[in-house]
Scaffold this active site. Structure first.
Site, PDB file in Angstrom:
ATOM      1  N   LYS A  43       4.350 -11.087   3.918  1.00  0.00           N
ATOM      2  CA  LYS A  43       2.959 -11.245   3.493  1.00  0.00           C
ATOM      3  C   LYS A  43       2.833 -12.160   2.282  1.00  0.00           C
ATOM      4  CE  LYS A  43      -0.781  -8.443   1.485  1.00  0.00           C
ATOM      5  NZ  LYS A  43      -1.397  -7.119   1.431  1.00  0.00           N
TER       6      LYS A  43
ATOM      7  N   ASP B 205       3.069  -2.919  -4.107  1.00  0.00           N
ATOM      8  CA  ASP B 205       2.125  -3.770  -4.842  1.00  0.00           C
ATOM      9  C   ASP B 205       1.065  -2.959  -5.586  1.00  0.00           C
ATOM     10  OD1 ASP B 205       0.882  -2.994  -2.486  1.00  0.00           O
ATOM     11  OD2 ASP B 205       0.178  -4.997  -1.946  1.00  0.00           O
TER      12      ASP B 205
ATOM     13  N   ASP C 251       0.805  -1.230   0.000  1.00  0.00           N
ATOM     14  CA  ASP C 251       0.000   0.000   0.000  1.00  0.00           C
ATOM     15  C   ASP C 251       0.834   1.274   0.000  1.00  0.00           C
ATOM     16  OD1 ASP C 251      -2.102  -1.775   0.241  1.00  0.00           O
ATOM     17  OD2 ASP C 251      -3.148  -0.646   1.791  1.00  0.00           O
TER      18      ASP C 251
ATOM     19  N   HIS D 243      -0.981 -13.622   1.143  1.00  0.00           N
ATOM     20  CA  HIS D 243      -2.307 -13.163   0.727  1.00  0.00           C
ATOM     21  C   HIS D 243      -2.752 -13.745  -0.614  1.00  0.00           C
ATOM     22  CE1 HIS D 243      -5.350  -9.579   0.931  1.00  0.00           C
ATOM     23  NE2 HIS D 243      -5.880 -10.740   1.314  1.00  0.00           N
TER      24      HIS D 243
ATOM     25  N   CYS E 288      -4.134  -5.860  -3.466  1.00  0.00           N
ATOM     26  CA  CYS E 288      -3.056  -6.786  -3.088  1.00  0.00           C
ATOM     27  C   CYS E 288      -3.105  -8.124  -3.806  1.00  0.00           C
ATOM     28  CB  CYS E 288      -3.115  -7.040  -1.577  1.00  0.00           C
ATOM     29  SG  CYS E 288      -3.103  -5.566  -0.567  1.00  0.00           S
TER      30      CYS E 288
END
Length: 607
Positions: free
Chosen positions: A160, A368, A62, A162, A101
């Protein structure tokens, strides 16, 4: 001439011949290596490029392009990221394949538009929503990690993920990083959200949760009214009806509270490989553990080529920041969080230098997607800034949602202090690292990324991308055309979100901009911009103001038709069924539903 004279003459000729031969041999010994050296220099240079380098990929979460010093921010301090740019190559038109994401990361790892792998949504749930869901990066997708693993690389993902965990059972791990080419994984299989902090306001599906609470209260009120009416004789209600109402009220409450009531336990977990190590995660030490694991991976694998994908939890809300960085920036907690991430980048760079790996390691830094403009609490801005670019996170077309930092460093191979103003994509990392590892691209599928090494080294002037397609979910919102001969970068918007309140630059009234429905505007003819002249997308062109308007729109229209012909139907990984929480798929470190553990124990020493 006497015989003696002939002998003397013959002797002189022999000596002269020997002298000439010696001189010839001497100069030959000098010239031939020089000639071979000149001839072989390009080949040796090429060999030095394709020799397997270490590869370190650093991805922020982000982070807005306007949050970094080398991209124009003069108040948030990012000296280590700026150092990467100074010592390497900075891209000014680096584009994410999606503005959220899950789809963006799927495209990054596969080199393909997320639509091709089923990782873009037809509904409003555009990311993986639960660790206990069944959707995720399909097992038949080939990530760059899998190819590098086959080429002898040690591959690690820290941070991360996800992109899903399980498909059909709690331990099948079909979507797990270890099933997609990574030898080692430590981090969050999900993403950081405010629900992970007990003191924060819940973030996940906030509006839907309010509706569920309201519905529960309404059903409970009806049940209570019926019960009181039965007891007082004011309402004629049978005991069976009352029992059914009570049962329905209870089942309705349990059906949603069993998932949304325990988000912190179901989604906020840490894993090492297939093992759950923290459930729920202890956020106060997460940063130090991720940094520790990253440096440890470098130290363990320094003797052979390695791929490290450090996927930061920074700078996603709830902006977990260690105490020594709180209050240091001029941009509140968000700025503090970005500065801490920059410090982590510096620690990783120092570890690489310490092990003597600087000249044999390609380092890449990116985000991202764009910063989250709508993420606010009262007057506090908790999301990022996208500089001069319009829009932000979740907006598939506007530049602010998809234009991100992109920095490469490889001393001795990439020219330091270089700035490249050509359209590039996060999908380009795939063919670039596969080429450097000596691997081959899959031939049974479309790869949308392009090898960046010729552009980065300056052996070509232009990016290989002619068209880039910008999706919001499965909906095509915009297309850019790089007209190389003129230098123009045309961008046509077919769909744009309706900002709220009117005149604002984001969907503040909704929290996130939608991709379809009443929250968007369709444009026919499309809005057209020339980004080379108007990077902020402030002044749309028309047939009256741009002589090439009709030609450009027709050209882009034909490109869309050709692009659509390359798409094939695939299972929807983000369908309503796949994103639903399923208890039998929930990762658990105990006997479900008693999922609680802290296997890190007292291992809390920070770096």
């Amino acid at each position: 001439m006497t015989r003696h004279s002939l002998l003397v003459l013959q002797d002189l000729n022999t000596r002269n011949a020997e002298m000439i031969w010696q001189l010839t041999s001497y100069w030959t010994s000098l010239v031939i290596p020089l000639i071979f050296g000149l001839l072989l220099q390009p080949l040796l240079t090429q060999l030095s490029i394709v020799t397997q380098p270490n590869i370190v990929l650093l991805m922020a979460d982000d982070l807005g392009i306007g949050d970094v010093g080398c991209y124009g921010n003069d108040t948030i301090r990012t000296p280590n990221i700026d150092r990467l740019a100074k010592e390497g190559v900075r891209l000014t038109q680096h584009i994410a394949a999606a503005p959220l994401c899950t789809p963006s990361r799927a495209a990054f790892l596969t080199g393909r538009y997320p639509l091709r792998s089923g990782m873009d949504a037809i509904n409003n749930y555009r990311v993986i929503f639960w660790n206990g869901g069944s959707g995720g990066l399909p097992p038949n997708e080939t990530t760059f990690a899998k190819i590098l693993q086959q080429q002898g690389y040690s591959t690690g993902l820290i941070g991360k993920w996800h992109l899903g965990v399980n498909c059909e059972s709690r331990n099948d791990h079909c979507h797990h990083p270890l099933n997609h080419g990574f030898d080692y994984f430590y981090g969050m299989p999900f993403t950081l959200i405010s629900d992970c902090q007990p003191t924060e306001t819940p973030e996940m599906d906030r509006a839907f949760r309010r509706k569920l609470w309201l519905s529960t209260q309404m059903i409970g009120l009806v049940t209570l009214t019926a019960a009181l009416g039965r007891l007082t004789g004011l309402i004629s209600v049978g005991w069976k009806t009352l029992a059914c109402l009570t049962g329905f009220s209870f089942l309705f409450f349990v059906s949603w509270f069993s998932s949304y009531g325990f988000v912190r336990y179901w989604n906020c977990i840490m894993m090492r490989n297939h093992e759950v190590t923290e459930q729920p995660m202890v956020t106060d030490r997460t940063t130090s553990f991720i940094l520790r694991e990253s440096i440890s991976f470098i130290e363990r694998n320094k003797q052979k080529p390695f791929l490290l994908f450090l996927s930061f939890l920074h700078s996603h809300t709830p902006l977990i920041t260690t105490e020594k960085f709180v209050g240091r920036s001029h941009h509140g907690l968000y700025g503090d969080n970005v500065e801490e991430m920059d410090w982590m980048v510096g620690q990783v760079l120092d570890a690489i230098d310490k092990e003597g790996l600087k000249n044999t390691t390609l380092i890449y830094f990116a985000s991202d997607h764009g910063g989250w403009l709508e993420r606010q609490e009262g007057k506090k801005q908790l999301g990022g800034w996208n500089g001069i670019y319009r829009g932000g996170k979740a907006m598939g077309g506007w530049e602010g949602g998809i234009r991100v930092p992109g920095i490469f460093r490889w001393p001795g191979v990439l020219p330091a202090g270089t700035v490249i103003d050509e359209p590039t994509s996060l999908m380009d990392i795939y063919p670039t690292v596969v080429h450097l590892a000596g691997g081959a691209l899959p031939q049974d599928r479309v790869i949308d990324g392009r090898d960046l090494m010729p552009l980065l080294q300056g052996t070509v002037d232009h990016s290989e991308h002619k068209f880039l397609f910008h999706y919001c979910g499965i909906h095509l919102h915009a297309v850019r055309w790089h007209q190389k001969e003129s230098g123009a970068i045309w961008k046509a918007h077919y769909v744009t979100p309706v900002f709220h309140p009117p005149g604002a630059g984001a969907c503040y009234g909704k929290g996130i901009c939608p991709c379809f429905g009443e929250g968007v505007t369709h444009h026919d003819p499309p809005l057209l911009f020339d980004l080379s002249r108007d990077p902020s997308e402030a002044k749309p062109l028309s047939a009256d103001t741009e002589p090439l308007f009709d030609i450009v729109i027709r050209k882009i229209g034909r490109a869309i038709e050709e692009h659509h012909r390359t798409l094939t139907p695939v299972p929807e990984q983000l369908s309503m069924y796949n994103i639903m929480w399923k208890p039998w798929l929930q990762p658990c470190c105990g006997t479900f539903p008693l999922c609680w553990c802290d296997k890190e124990g007292d291992s809390t020493q920070s770096l």
